[in-house]
Design a protein around this motif. Structure first.
Motif, PDB file in Angstrom:
ATOM      1  N   ILE A 103     -31.373 -13.271  45.321  1.00  0.00           N
ATOM      2  CA  ILE A 103     -31.347 -13.913  44.005  1.00  0.00           C
ATOM      3  C   ILE A 103     -30.195 -13.414  43.135  1.00  0.00           C
ATOM      4  O   ILE A 103     -29.820 -14.072  42.174  1.00  0.00           O
ATOM      5  N   TYR A 104     -29.621 -12.280  43.492  1.00  0.00           N
ATOM      6  CA  TYR A 104     -28.515 -11.727  42.703  1.00  0.00           C
ATOM      7  C   TYR A 104     -27.150 -12.253  43.141  1.00  0.00           C
ATOM      8  O   TYR A 104     -26.145 -11.918  42.542  1.00  0.00           O
ATOM      9  N   PHE A 105     -27.121 -13.062  44.203  1.00  0.00           N
ATOM     10  CA  PHE A 105     -25.863 -13.588  44.738  1.00  0.00           C
ATOM     11  C   PHE A 105     -25.747 -15.081  44.466  1.00  0.00           C
ATOM     12  O   PHE A 105     -26.757 -15.784  44.384  1.00  0.00           O
ATOM     13  N   ASP A 106     -24.492 -15.568  44.406  1.00  0.00           N
ATOM     14  CA  ASP A 106     -24.291 -17.008  44.320  1.00  0.00           C
ATOM     15  C   ASP A 106     -24.607 -17.615  45.694  1.00  0.00           C
ATOM     16  O   ASP A 106     -24.769 -16.909  46.685  1.00  0.00           O
ATOM     17  N   ARG A 107     -24.710 -18.945  45.734  1.00  0.00           N
ATOM     18  CA  ARG A 107     -25.145 -19.617  46.967  1.00  0.00           C
ATOM     19  C   ARG A 107     -24.233 -19.332  48.167  1.00  0.00           C
ATOM     20  O   ARG A 107     -24.736 -19.044  49.255  1.00  0.00           O
ATOM     21  N   PRO A 108     -22.900 -19.388  48.032  1.00  0.00           N
ATOM     22  CA  PRO A 108     -22.062 -19.086  49.201  1.00  0.00           C
ATOM     23  C   PRO A 108     -22.284 -17.651  49.723  1.00  0.00           C
ATOM     24  O   PRO A 108     -22.314 -17.429  50.937  1.00  0.00           O
ATOM     25  N   THR A 109     -22.461 -16.707  48.828  1.00  0.00           N
ATOM     26  CA  THR A 109     -22.700 -15.322  49.251  1.00  0.00           C
ATOM     27  C   THR A 109     -24.074 -15.204  49.898  1.00  0.00           C
ATOM     28  O   THR A 109     -24.225 -14.509  50.913  1.00  0.00           O
ATOM     29  N   GLN A 110     -25.058 -15.902  49.366  1.00  0.00           N
ATOM     30  CA  GLN A 110     -26.384 -15.900  49.988  1.00  0.00           C
ATOM     31  C   GLN A 110     -26.300 -16.373  51.439  1.00  0.00           C
ATOM     32  O   GLN A 110     -26.891 -15.771  52.336  1.00  0.00           O
ATOM     33  N   GLU A 133     -36.729 -16.665  46.787  1.00  0.00           N
ATOM     34  CA  GLU A 133     -35.488 -16.923  47.530  1.00  0.00           C
ATOM     35  C   GLU A 133     -35.670 -18.098  48.478  1.00  0.00           C
ATOM     36  O   GLU A 133     -36.749 -18.302  49.025  1.00  0.00           O
ATOM     37  N   SER A 134     -34.585 -18.826  48.678  1.00  0.00           N
ATOM     38  CA  SER A 134     -34.644 -19.995  49.549  1.00  0.00           C
ATOM     39  C   SER A 134     -33.419 -20.039  50.451  1.00  0.00           C
ATOM     40  O   SER A 134     -32.314 -19.723  50.021  1.00  0.00           O
ATOM     41  N   ILE A 135     -33.655 -20.428  51.692  1.00  0.00           N
ATOM     42  CA  ILE A 135     -32.530 -20.662  52.604  1.00  0.00           C
ATOM     43  C   ILE A 135     -32.497 -22.133  53.020  1.00  0.00           C
ATOM     44  O   ILE A 135     -31.849 -22.487  53.993  1.00  0.00           O
ATOM     45  N   ALA A 136     -33.182 -22.950  52.245  1.00  0.00           N
ATOM     46  CA  ALA A 136     -33.195 -24.390  52.511  1.00  0.00           C
ATOM     47  C   ALA A 136     -31.763 -24.919  52.501  1.00  0.00           C
ATOM     48  O   ALA A 136     -30.963 -24.558  51.645  1.00  0.00           O
ATOM     49  N   GLY A 137     -31.460 -25.742  53.467  1.00  0.00           N
ATOM     50  CA  GLY A 137     -30.145 -26.358  53.533  1.00  0.00           C
ATOM     51  C   GLY A 137     -29.110 -25.537  54.273  1.00  0.00           C
ATOM     52  O   GLY A 137     -27.982 -25.992  54.455  1.00  0.00           O
ATOM     53  N   ILE A 138     -29.469 -24.353  54.722  1.00  0.00           N
ATOM     54  CA  ILE A 138     -28.537 -23.527  55.494  1.00  0.00           C
ATOM     55  C   ILE A 138     -28.890 -23.709  56.964  1.00  0.00           C
ATOM     56  O   ILE A 138     -30.041 -23.511  57.360  1.00  0.00           O
ATOM     57  N   ASP A 139     -27.911 -24.105  57.766  1.00  0.00           N
ATOM     58  CA  ASP A 139     -28.135 -24.320  59.189  1.00  0.00           C
ATOM     59  C   ASP A 139     -28.134 -22.977  59.900  1.00  0.00           C
ATOM     60  O   ASP A 139     -27.081 -22.349  60.065  1.00  0.00           O
ATOM     61  N   LEU A 140     -29.325 -22.519  60.286  1.00  0.00           N
ATOM     62  CA  LEU A 140     -29.487 -21.214  60.927  1.00  0.00           C
ATOM     63  C   LEU A 140     -30.398 -21.350  62.138  1.00  0.00           C
ATOM     64  O   LEU A 140     -31.265 -22.227  62.174  1.00  0.00           O
TER      65      LEU A 140
END
Length: 153
Positions: A103-110, A133-140
């Motif tokens: 939550i302390y990072f911007d989306r690209p850093t997350q 925290e969410s990782i929705a939308g990140i292809d992992l």
């Protein structure tokens, strides 16, 4: 966390485990590594667990407690910066807890951090995130197994 894992291992004949606890702040790591805490800090721990893993200070005037040496031996501490390009942590891990940090990072850093964390998981390993925290939308290569719990495929 170490108390819970150790209790489970004792009841079930394993597994053997080690914990790598990391932080950016070296002062925080030094305090944690000593394993000595104010007694009120462990007050929320259930009495049966405190009795097994926490030693009271010998001097009655001191209001400190110490974690038992066997449990301390299972935990190592290291300084680690999540925004570093590489995570030199050794062998791939079975479990990674990264709660309430993203939550302390911007989306690209997350995204970069989560990708590096996933790279540190062995196949079948689990990543635990915080509820905010969410990782929705990140292809992992992860499958959601519960709210904020993911398994590496």
């Amino acid at each position: 966390m170490a108390m819970v894992i150790d209790g489970f291992a004792a009841q079930h004949g394993g597994p053997d485990y080690t914990i790598l606890a990391t932080d950016l702040d070296t002062e925080v790591l030094e305090v944690a590594q000593r394993g000595i805490y104010p007694a009120e800090m462990v007050a929320p721990v259930p009495p049966v667990i405190r009795q097994r893993y926490v030693l009271a200070a010998k001097a009655a005037k001191r209001n400190d407690v110490r974690i038992v040496p066997a449990l301390q031996a299972a935990v190592s501490f290291a300084r680690h910066n999540l925004i570093d390009d590489r995570y030199d942590i050794g062998e791939p891990m079975d479990l990674i807890f990264c709660r309430n940090v993203l939550i302390y990072f911007d989306r690209p850093t997350q995204e970069q951090v989560v990708r590096r964390l996933v790279d540190c998981l062995q196949p079948g390993g689990y990543l635990f995130l915080g509820h905010s925290e969410s990782i929705a939308g990140i292809d992992l290569p992860l499958t959601s197994v519960a709210n904020t719990v993911f398994q590496r495929t």
